[in-house]
Scaffold this motif. Structure first.
Motif, mmCIF file in Angstrom:
data_model
loop_
_atom_site.group_PDB
_atom_site.id
_atom_site.type_symbol
_atom_site.label_atom_id
_atom_site.label_comp_id
_atom_site.label_asym_id
_atom_site.label_seq_id
_atom_site.Cartn_x
_atom_site.Cartn_y
_atom_site.Cartn_z
ATOM 1 N N ALA A 120 0.888 -1.345 0.036
ATOM 2 C CA ALA A 120 0.089 0.119 0.042
ATOM 3 C C ALA A 120 0.813 1.267 0.152
ATOM 4 O O ALA A 120 0.301 2.079 -0.687
ATOM 5 C CB ALA A 120 -0.933 -0.026 1.199
ATOM 6 N N LYS A 121 1.968 1.258 0.996
ATOM 7 C CA LYS A 121 2.775 2.524 0.908
ATOM 8 C C LYS A 121 3.398 2.737 -0.346
ATOM 9 O O LYS A 121 3.548 3.779 -1.000
ATOM 10 C CB LYS A 121 3.839 1.852 1.941
ATOM 11 N N ALA A 122 3.910 1.526 -1.151
ATOM 12 C CA ALA A 122 4.639 1.617 -2.464
ATOM 13 C C ALA A 122 3.468 2.230 -3.488
ATOM 14 O O ALA A 122 3.927 2.936 -4.366
ATOM 15 C CB ALA A 122 5.357 0.445 -2.924
ATOM 16 N N LEU A 123 2.234 1.720 -3.220
ATOM 17 C CA LEU A 123 1.384 1.977 -4.159
ATOM 18 C C LEU A 123 0.971 3.662 -4.208
ATOM 19 O O LEU A 123 0.901 4.348 -5.201
ATOM 20 C CB LEU A 123 -0.155 1.471 -4.040
ATOM 21 N N TYR A 124 0.636 3.966 -2.961
ATOM 22 C CA TYR A 124 0.557 5.577 -2.860
ATOM 23 C C TYR A 124 1.724 6.551 -3.491
ATOM 24 O O TYR A 124 1.548 7.293 -4.001
ATOM 25 C CB TYR A 124 0.287 5.788 -1.394
ATOM 26 N N ALA A 125 2.951 5.764 -3.070
ATOM 27 C CA ALA A 125 4.148 6.650 -3.682
ATOM 28 C C ALA A 125 3.996 6.607 -5.109
ATOM 29 O O ALA A 125 4.290 7.597 -5.888
ATOM 30 C CB ALA A 125 5.372 6.282 -3.013
ATOM 31 N N ALA A 126 3.864 5.319 -5.652
ATOM 32 C CA ALA A 126 4.131 5.422 -7.146
ATOM 33 C C ALA A 126 3.123 6.084 -7.647
ATOM 34 O O ALA A 126 3.430 6.737 -8.988
ATOM 35 C CB ALA A 126 3.958 3.746 -7.685
ATOM 36 N N PHE A 127 1.811 6.484 -7.290
ATOM 37 C CA PHE A 127 0.981 7.237 -8.000
ATOM 38 C C PHE A 127 1.103 8.648 -7.457
ATOM 39 O O PHE A 127 0.156 9.385 -7.750
ATOM 40 C CB PHE A 127 -0.642 6.672 -7.880
ATOM 41 N N GLY A 128 1.815 9.035 -6.464
ATOM 42 C CA GLY A 128 2.272 10.325 -6.392
ATOM 43 C C GLY A 128 1.014 10.844 -5.439
ATOM 44 O O GLY A 128 0.803 12.098 -5.217
ATOM 45 N N THR A 129 0.390 9.891 -4.531
ATOM 46 C CA THR A 129 -0.585 10.339 -3.714
ATOM 47 C C THR A 129 -0.420 10.441 -2.332
ATOM 48 O O THR A 129 0.365 9.478 -1.798
ATOM 49 C CB THR A 129 -1.794 9.186 -3.813
ATOM 50 N N ASP A 130 -0.904 11.494 -1.623
ATOM 51 C CA ASP A 130 -0.372 11.561 -0.343
ATOM 52 C C ASP A 130 -1.192 10.647 0.621
ATOM 53 O O ASP A 130 -2.490 10.538 0.547
ATOM 54 C CB ASP A 130 -0.726 13.127 0.288
ATOM 55 N N ALA A 131 -0.682 10.057 1.427
ATOM 56 C CA ALA A 131 -1.600 9.184 2.507
ATOM 57 C C ALA A 131 -0.702 9.212 4.144
ATOM 58 O O ALA A 131 0.481 9.236 3.939
ATOM 59 C CB ALA A 131 -1.259 7.630 2.140
ATOM 60 N N THR A 132 -1.632 9.796 5.031
ATOM 61 C CA THR A 132 -1.072 9.708 6.326
ATOM 62 C C THR A 132 -1.020 8.183 6.933
ATOM 63 O O THR A 132 -1.252 7.321 6.080
ATOM 64 C CB THR A 132 -2.285 10.450 7.274
ATOM 65 N N GLN A 313 15.016 -8.921 16.721
ATOM 66 C CA GLN A 313 15.418 -7.623 17.347
ATOM 67 C C GLN A 313 13.835 -6.867 17.244
ATOM 68 O O GLN A 313 13.346 -6.841 16.205
ATOM 69 C CB GLN A 313 16.439 -6.767 16.948
ATOM 70 N N PRO A 314 13.525 -6.682 18.717
ATOM 71 C CA PRO A 314 12.228 -6.013 18.745
ATOM 72 C C PRO A 314 12.518 -4.339 18.535
ATOM 73 O O PRO A 314 13.514 -3.895 18.231
ATOM 74 C CB PRO A 314 11.651 -6.212 20.093
ATOM 75 N N ASN A 315 11.237 -3.685 18.466
ATOM 76 C CA ASN A 315 11.247 -2.050 18.471
ATOM 77 C C ASN A 315 11.768 -1.520 17.091
ATOM 78 O O ASN A 315 12.589 -0.601 17.214
ATOM 79 C CB ASN A 315 12.139 -1.640 19.988
ATOM 80 N N ALA A 316 11.531 -2.198 15.938
ATOM 81 C CA ALA A 316 12.117 -1.770 15.021
ATOM 82 C C ALA A 316 11.071 -0.774 13.902
ATOM 83 O O ALA A 316 10.082 -0.343 14.512
ATOM 84 C CB ALA A 316 12.044 -3.006 13.761
ATOM 85 N N GLU A 317 11.920 -0.135 12.943
ATOM 86 C CA GLU A 317 11.470 0.737 12.390
ATOM 87 C C GLU A 317 10.068 0.662 11.664
ATOM 88 O O GLU A 317 9.971 -0.484 10.889
ATOM 89 C CB GLU A 317 12.246 1.682 11.418
ATOM 90 N N GLY A 318 9.067 1.476 11.476
ATOM 91 C CA GLY A 318 7.821 1.195 10.783
ATOM 92 C C GLY A 318 7.871 1.091 9.151
ATOM 93 O O GLY A 318 9.181 1.211 8.744
ATOM 94 N N VAL A 319 6.807 1.085 8.496
ATOM 95 C CA VAL A 319 7.101 1.188 7.134
ATOM 96 C C VAL A 319 7.837 2.079 6.477
ATOM 97 O O VAL A 319 7.687 3.297 7.184
ATOM 98 C CB VAL A 319 5.494 1.169 6.350
ATOM 99 N N ARG A 320 8.646 2.049 5.571
ATOM 100 C CA ARG A 320 9.546 3.215 4.950
ATOM 101 C C ARG A 320 9.751 2.819 3.390
ATOM 102 O O ARG A 320 9.577 1.720 2.953
ATOM 103 C CB ARG A 320 10.872 3.328 5.721
ATOM 104 N N ILE A 321 9.937 3.762 2.665
ATOM 105 C CA ILE A 321 10.239 3.628 1.349
ATOM 106 C C ILE A 321 11.666 3.340 1.329
ATOM 107 O O ILE A 321 12.540 4.283 1.760
ATOM 108 C CB ILE A 321 10.017 5.136 0.551
ATOM 109 N N GLU A 322 12.257 2.586 0.620
ATOM 110 C CA GLU A 322 13.397 2.048 0.439
ATOM 111 C C GLU A 322 14.206 2.576 -0.542
ATOM 112 O O GLU A 322 15.220 3.047 -0.873
ATOM 113 C CB GLU A 322 13.544 0.632 0.395
ATOM 114 N N LYS A 323 13.495 2.798 -1.922
ATOM 115 C CA LYS A 323 14.093 3.252 -3.154
ATOM 116 C C LYS A 323 12.980 3.820 -4.001
ATOM 117 O O LYS A 323 11.741 3.321 -3.923
ATOM 118 C CB LYS A 323 14.565 2.131 -3.879
ATOM 119 N N GLU A 324 13.230 5.071 -4.518
ATOM 120 C CA GLU A 324 12.111 5.639 -5.381
ATOM 121 C C GLU A 324 12.684 6.043 -6.872
ATOM 122 O O GLU A 324 13.861 6.591 -6.781
ATOM 123 C CB GLU A 324 11.510 6.861 -4.822
#
Ligand code: MEV
Length: 324
Positions: A120-132, A313-324
């Motif tokens: 979902a995160k990659a989809l929003y980014a690929a279509f240039g749509t903002d998502a909170t 390992q716990p306490n990891a970072e949430g969703v992120r864009i790796e490459k665009e």
């Protein structure tokens, strides 16, 4: 053509398993094992999936038919995410999604929610749509409910927000618990379970014995509140003690198993402060709180008792864009 890679973490449920489905709080931590989704916009109008981990290669259909017809189980989550996205953001451009995982979907680390969030995160980014984060949660949670019918969405929240969260469904409360470390050992029972089936069994048991089961869930809330304070205070012996109490409650709920019990007892005997099942129960993983000095012993005990110690390992970072 635009290409975006996003990754999201898996999770471990620390406290409040099952009770969270009924509006009680839970505590979940995101783990350093991640799932990635690579979204590429195409020059045609096809939807294509390559998910080698799920044994899906070159699944293909027209964008106009997404969500229709017989959808193979392995692509249900991805296709439903796209279907819901297209309802909100209609368009005809074809896309290819490829997924990669750091971990086996057998462990119960929340691979479906992590891959759905990454996609979902990659989809929003690929279509240039903002998502909170809230937009992302809504889209993914409703897609997951559409596919598997049950679930509190705690795993979706962990994949989005990351860290260690105090969570009330459906993301009514999402609060980061500030911890710097959390000394955990994790053991896989070797048994794959169906979360939906166990959640359903608990629902049936609850209709038969509402007072007893809701009493257990009330106790779960008390444990979660105390655990939140103990985690923030880095009081590991208290966190372990509360895990033991949560495990007793989950066993009374009927979701433990001999395999989980063996690993939990072995971990405690080998020096863990406390241990419990994590997630739906019956199989999947158990977790134990253990100081670094005892960790090797506890992991060896898990391995010698028919389990498999996993390095997580716990306490990891949430969703992120790796490459665009
Ligand atoms: C399963 O991983 C955890 C449950 O509490 C179900 C849910 O919260 O969706 C049993």
């Amino acid at each position: 053509m635009k290409k975006v890679t996003a990754s999201a973490p898996g999770k471990l449920l620390l406290f409040g398993d099952h009770a969270v489905v009924y509006g009680h709080p839970c505590i979940v931590t995101a783990i350093d094992q991640r799932l990635s989704a690579i979204v590429e916009l195409r020059g045609d109008n096809l939807f294509t999936v390559n998910a080698v981990d799920l044994k899906v290669v070159a699944y293909q259909k027209s964008i106009a038919t997404v969500g229709q017809g017989e959808i193979p189980k392995a692509v249900q989550f991805l296709e439903t995410i796209l279907e819901q996205f297209l309802l909100q953001h209609p368009q005809k451009t074809g896309i290819t999604v490829s997924t990669q995982s750091d971990f086996s979907s057998q462990f119960g680390f929340g691979s479906s929610s992590a891959v759905s969030v990454a996609f979902a995160k990659a989809l929003y980014a690929a279509f240039g749509t903002d998502a909170t984060k809230e937009d992302l949660f809504k889209l993914v949670y409703q897609s997951i409910l559409k596919v598997q019918k049950v679930g509190s969405g705690f795993d979706v929240a962990a994949a989005i927000w990351g860290g260690t969260l105090y969570y009330v469904t459906p993301a009514k409360v999402v609060e980061k618990i500030s911890i710097t470390s959390l000394p955990l050992a994790v053991g896989y029972t070797g048994l794959k379970v169906s979360t939906a089936k166990i959640v359903q069994e608990v629902a049936v048991a609850r209709t038969k014995d509402l007072t007893r089961i809701d009493g257990l869930f009330q106790r779960s809330t008390e444990i979660v509140e105390q655990a939140r304070a103990a985690l923030e205070a880095a009081n590991w012996s208290e966190v372990g003690h509360l895990m033991n109490q949560n495990q007793t409650l989950l066993a009374e709920l009927g979701v433990s198993s001999p395999e989980l019990y063996r690993l939990i007892e072995a971990a405690k005997k080998a020096g863990a402060y406390g241990a419990k099942l994590s997630g739906a129960g019956k199989g999947d993983c158990m977790i134990a709180v253990v100081e670094a000095a005892q960790k090797n012993q506890v992991e060896a005990a898990i391995n010698q008792t028919g389990g498999q110690a996993l390095s997580v390992q716990p306490n990891a970072e949430g969703v992120r864009i790796e490459k665009e």
